[in-house]
Design a protein around this motif. Sequence first.
Motif, PDB file in Angstrom:
ATOM      1  N   ASP A 167      45.877  27.956   3.251  1.00 40.98           N
ATOM      2  CA  ASP A 167      45.972  26.497   3.117  1.00 40.98           C
ATOM      3  C   ASP A 167      47.271  26.088   2.412  1.00 40.98           C
ATOM      4  N   TRP A 168      48.380  26.613   2.883  1.00 41.09           N
ATOM      5  CA  TRP A 168      49.693  26.276   2.322  1.00 41.09           C
ATOM      6  C   TRP A 168      49.955  24.779   2.446  1.00 41.09           C
ATOM      7  N   ASP A 169      50.611  24.233   1.427  1.00 39.78           N
ATOM      8  CA  ASP A 169      50.936  22.808   1.447  1.00 39.78           C
ATOM      9  C   ASP A 169      52.287  22.516   2.083  1.00 39.78           C
ATOM     10  N   GLY A 170      52.949  23.553   2.581  1.00 39.84           N
ATOM     11  CA  GLY A 170      54.253  23.373   3.197  1.00 39.84           C
ATOM     12  C   GLY A 170      55.400  23.373   2.206  1.00 39.84           C
ATOM     13  N   VAL A 171      55.090  23.507   0.911  1.00 41.76           N
ATOM     14  CA  VAL A 171      56.106  23.416  -0.134  1.00 41.76           C
ATOM     15  C   VAL A 171      56.110  24.625  -1.066  1.00 41.76           C
ATOM     16  N   ASN A 172      54.946  25.102  -1.448  1.00 44.33           N
ATOM     17  CA  ASN A 172      54.826  26.178  -2.439  1.00 44.33           C
ATOM     18  C   ASN A 172      55.785  27.328  -2.126  1.00 44.33           C
ATOM     19  N   PRO A 173      56.697  27.654  -3.067  1.00 43.34           N
ATOM     20  CA  PRO A 173      57.732  28.655  -2.774  1.00 43.34           C
ATOM     21  C   PRO A 173      57.194  30.070  -2.571  1.00 43.34           C
ATOM     22  N   HIS A 174      56.068  30.391  -3.184  1.00 44.44           N
ATOM     23  CA  HIS A 174      55.476  31.724  -2.977  1.00 44.44           C
ATOM     24  C   HIS A 174      55.160  31.927  -1.499  1.00 44.44           C
ATOM     25  N   HIS A 175      54.461  30.982  -0.908  1.00 44.55           N
ATOM     26  CA  HIS A 175      54.110  31.068   0.506  1.00 44.55           C
ATOM     27  C   HIS A 175      55.355  30.998   1.386  1.00 44.55           C
ATOM     28  N   ASP A 194      48.832  15.490   7.917  1.00 44.93           N
ATOM     29  CA  ASP A 194      49.694  14.332   8.087  1.00 44.93           C
ATOM     30  C   ASP A 194      51.138  14.705   8.414  1.00 44.93           C
ATOM     31  N   ARG A 195      51.489  15.990   8.308  1.00 42.37           N
ATOM     32  CA  ARG A 195      52.862  16.436   8.597  1.00 42.37           C
ATOM     33  C   ARG A 195      52.871  17.802   9.262  1.00 42.37           C
ATOM     34  N   LEU A 196      51.859  18.042  10.059  1.00 41.15           N
ATOM     35  CA  LEU A 196      51.665  19.344  10.694  1.00 41.15           C
ATOM     36  C   LEU A 196      52.892  19.782  11.481  1.00 41.15           C
ATOM     37  N   GLY A 197      53.371  18.924  12.378  1.00 39.23           N
ATOM     38  CA  GLY A 197      54.509  19.285  13.211  1.00 39.23           C
ATOM     39  C   GLY A 197      55.751  19.551  12.398  1.00 39.23           C
TER      40      GLY A 197
END
Length: 308
Positions: A167-175, A194-197
Amino acid sequence: MNASSTTYDILVAGGAGVDTIVRVPELRVPPGDSMFVPPVCDYVAHTGNGVARGAHALGLSTKFIDFLGDDAQGRQILAAYATAGLDFSHVVSPHGTPRGVNLVDAQGRRFSFYDGRHPAGLRLPRDFYLPFLERARHVHLSITGVTMDMYADIHRLGIPSSTDLHDWDGVNPHHLTYAVASDYVFLSAAAIHDRLGDVMRSVVERGRARLVVATDGAAGCHVLERGDEKVRHFPAVRPERPVVDSNGAGDAFVSAFLYALIQGQPVADCVLAGSVSGAFACTSAGTHTDFIDRDALRAGCARGATDG
């Protein structure tokens, strides 16, 4: 065959642990300070376990490596792998075996409390993992941190790699480290609807991914291939039995997708295989208690193709 000459279809690195499953009426704190629940059970689990055992059940030559503690949970894991015939090697961690507590409601939805007890700087030793990596056709890395330093050797050897960002938020640097270094990237759409693409395109543009797959539960999944402008949507496969527990469904999707990928199947067929396997996993209670085999996957894919 001599162990030193064994070739693995897939090497899975990191992600072994034990889950404690608590079945609750709904995912909210009830009034009062206690309640009776069905028997609380421990299961050999976590993401690498699900992918490795899923791949093994499908007939892939599978190697699994990780840290384990010298504790009751570690011994439970070793006994389960011996029974299943899964080829597993580990390094003893003084920090113990990772655990999780999952609340599962009456509809099979879950919320996980994951005890990431490994210190941030803990890594699988290179002299431990390299002999296995050198004999692998594909490597799947769990995002537990202990695998992070493997990428230099993976890229040097030219081995295709995959990871699941959950469930990555698209920001977390670890992921993000895993996202940009892997060839095949899986994640859940749960935190990025809300920002999948935008997130999927960012993974492709910033890294080496050939393909990004965002699973979306009953809504199916979304796929972006390098070179494509649009994200494609694929519908979910209807489970053949009632849904009782969604624990492990994402790992089941990944294992069957990779199985089809390693067989050289086109992306649409890989997605169908993953969807059938994920739906199958939702029909058994507990984490990673029942794995689809090759015949059941083939039959499920045939039904899914007809339904589609």
